[in-house]
Design an enzyme around this catalytic site. Structure first.
Site, PDB file in Angstrom:
ATOM      1  CG  ASN A   1      -9.139  13.695 -10.836  1.00 27.65           C
ATOM      2  OD1 ASN A   1      -9.340  15.010 -10.864  1.00 27.65           O
ATOM      3  ND2 ASN A   1      -9.701  13.000 -10.077  1.00 27.65           N
TER       4      ASN A   1
ATOM      5  CG  ASP B   1      -2.067   0.999   1.281  1.00 29.31           C
ATOM      6  OD1 ASP B   1      -1.775   2.011   0.576  1.00 29.31           O
ATOM      7  OD2 ASP B   1      -3.131   0.823   1.878  1.00 29.31           O
ATOM      8  CB  ILE B   2       1.287   3.935  -2.454  1.00 26.57           C
ATOM      9  CG1 ILE B   2       2.536   4.837  -2.769  1.00 26.57           C
ATOM     10  CG2 ILE B   2       0.195   4.952  -2.156  1.00 26.57           C
ATOM     11  CD1 ILE B   2       2.670   5.072  -4.182  1.00 26.57           C
TER      12      ILE B   2
ATOM     13  CG  ASP C   1      -6.914  11.159  -6.198  1.00 29.54           C
ATOM     14  OD1 ASP C   1      -6.081  11.589  -5.412  1.00 29.54           O
ATOM     15  OD2 ASP C   1      -7.516  11.654  -7.168  1.00 29.54           O
TER      16      ASP C   1
HETATM   17  N1  AR6 Z   1      -1.636   1.710  -3.068  1.00 28.56           N
HETATM   18  C1  AR6 Z   1      -1.082   1.343  -4.196  1.00 28.56           C
HETATM   19  N2  AR6 Z   1      -1.714   1.337  -5.152  1.00 28.56           N
HETATM   20  C2  AR6 Z   1      -3.106   1.446  -5.073  1.00 28.56           C
HETATM   21  C3  AR6 Z   1      -3.568   1.692  -3.775  1.00 28.56           C
HETATM   22  C4  AR6 Z   1      -2.804   2.029  -2.790  1.00 28.56           C
HETATM   23  N3  AR6 Z   1      -3.491   2.141  -1.702  1.00 28.56           N
HETATM   24  N4  AR6 Z   1      -4.938   1.760  -4.287  1.00 28.56           N
HETATM   25  C5  AR6 Z   1      -5.157   1.619  -5.741  1.00 28.56           C
HETATM   26  N5  AR6 Z   1      -4.004   1.122  -6.045  1.00 28.56           N
HETATM   27  P1  AR6 Z   1      -6.247   4.088  -9.930  1.00 28.56           P
HETATM   28  P2  AR6 Z   1      -5.469   5.293 -12.448  1.00 28.56           P
HETATM   29  C6  AR6 Z   1      -3.717   0.720  -7.719  1.00 28.56           C
HETATM   30  O1  AR6 Z   1      -7.563   3.683 -10.493  1.00 28.56           O
HETATM   31  O2  AR6 Z   1      -5.619   4.494 -13.201  1.00 28.56           O
HETATM   32  C7  AR6 Z   1      -8.797   8.099  -9.563  1.00 28.56           C
HETATM   33  O3  AR6 Z   1     -10.130   8.181  -9.283  1.00 28.56           O
HETATM   34  C8  AR6 Z   1      -4.732   0.285  -8.489  1.00 28.56           C
HETATM   35  O4  AR6 Z   1      -4.815  -1.088  -8.095  1.00 28.56           O
HETATM   36  O5  AR6 Z   1      -5.979   4.533  -8.561  1.00 28.56           O
HETATM   37  O6  AR6 Z   1      -4.302   6.466 -12.842  1.00 28.56           O
HETATM   38  C9  AR6 Z   1      -8.211   9.231  -9.907  1.00 28.56           C
HETATM   39  O7  AR6 Z   1      -8.865  10.520  -9.420  1.00 28.56           O
HETATM   40  C10 AR6 Z   1      -4.196   0.328  -9.762  1.00 28.56           C
HETATM   41  O8  AR6 Z   1      -3.271  -0.670 -10.003  1.00 28.56           O
HETATM   42  O9  AR6 Z   1      -5.424   5.415 -11.078  1.00 28.56           O
HETATM   43  C11 AR6 Z   1      -8.561   9.429 -11.369  1.00 28.56           C
HETATM   44  O10 AR6 Z   1      -9.680  10.035 -11.591  1.00 28.56           O
HETATM   45  C12 AR6 Z   1      -3.309   1.490  -9.596  1.00 28.56           C
HETATM   46  O11 AR6 Z   1      -3.211   1.825  -8.206  1.00 28.56           O
HETATM   47  C13 AR6 Z   1      -8.491   8.051 -11.786  1.00 28.56           C
HETATM   48  O12 AR6 Z   1      -8.667   7.346 -10.528  1.00 28.56           O
HETATM   49  C14 AR6 Z   1      -3.820   2.961 -10.106  1.00 28.56           C
HETATM   50  O13 AR6 Z   1      -5.364   2.720 -10.428  1.00 28.56           O
HETATM   51  C15 AR6 Z   1      -7.013   7.549 -12.167  1.00 28.56           C
HETATM   52  O14 AR6 Z   1      -6.810   6.469 -12.674  1.00 28.56           O
END
Ligand code: AR6
Length: 176
Positions: free
Chosen positions: A27, A13-14, A37
């Site tokens: 975003n 978890d980041i 996010d």
């Molecule tokens: N730690 C590490 N990685 C994570 C965590 C965490 N706690 N939670 C999720 N991930 P995404 P995007 C992973 O959708 O595709 C948001 O609503 C997740 O499993 O977070 O760039 C923003 O506001 C995936 O592999 O980001 C934008 O609207 C990765 O992080 C939109 O989503 C990225 O998934 C951005 O979409």
């Protein structure tokens, strides 16, 4: 021993990473969302959103910086990856820009350790195998061009992402 020993792929978890900066896959509004996010804003507390409101958003492929608020990190770098549209909208170039501009901004703040999520591979639908190769290549290029990081972590939230980012790193390092 080379600079690629500074780069690691971690399943986790980041928001728990104890580094100088974590990168948020945000975003254009920079006002929060789901995925990583949402997790970052929840862990950082409302002060992060308050600070983000002063930034006026961020174009796709660019990056902005805030404090870490209640996170164990001093900084959060907010970047915006591209939404995948079949590869027709310069998604590769924009993803590379998101990583590169995050690294350049971090260098300006003397950040030595930084953790990235898989930018664009969640809600934004970028194919993970392709995104992992671009992420690793951009980071290695930055280090080849004199980057001064001591610890760069690619944080994977599930086994599939871990598989792709670790093989991308292994392959890229073997080609140096
Ligand atoms: N730690 C590490 N990685 C994570 C965590 C965490 N706690 N939670 C999720 N991930 P995404 P995007 C992973 O959708 O595709 C948001 O609503 C997740 O499993 O977070 O760039 C923003 O506001 C995936 O592999 O980001 C934008 O609207 C990765 O992080 C939109 O989503 C990225 O998934 C951005 O979409």
């Amino acid at each position: 021993m080379g600079y690629h020993d500074m780069i690691s792929v971690i399943l986790g978890d980041i928001v728990e990473q104890e580094v100088d900066a974590i990168v948020n896959a945000a975003n254009n509004s920079l006002l929060g969302g789901g995925g990583v996010d949402g997790a970052i804003h929840r862990a950082a507390g409302p002060g992060l959103l308050e600070e983000c409101r002063t930034l006026g958003g961020c174009p796709t492929g660019d990056a902005r910086i805030t404090g870490g608020h209640l996170l164990p990190t001093k900084w959060v770098i907010h970047t915006v990856g591209p939404i995948w549209n079949g590869g027709y909208d310069q998604e590769d170039e924009l993803l590379v820009s998101a990583y590169r501009n995050s690294l350049l901004l971090a260098e300006k703040y003397d950040i030595k350790s930084i953790a990235f999520p898989g930018i664009s591979i969640g809600a934004y639908g970028f194919p993970v195998s392709r995104a992992s190769v671009l992420a690793v290549r951009t980071i290695l290029e930055h280090m080849e061009n004199g980057g001064s990081f001591e610890d760069i972590r690619l944080i994977c939230f599930n086994d599939e992402a871990y598989h792709f980012y670790s093989s991308a790193l292994e392959i890229a390092v073997s080609e140096i």
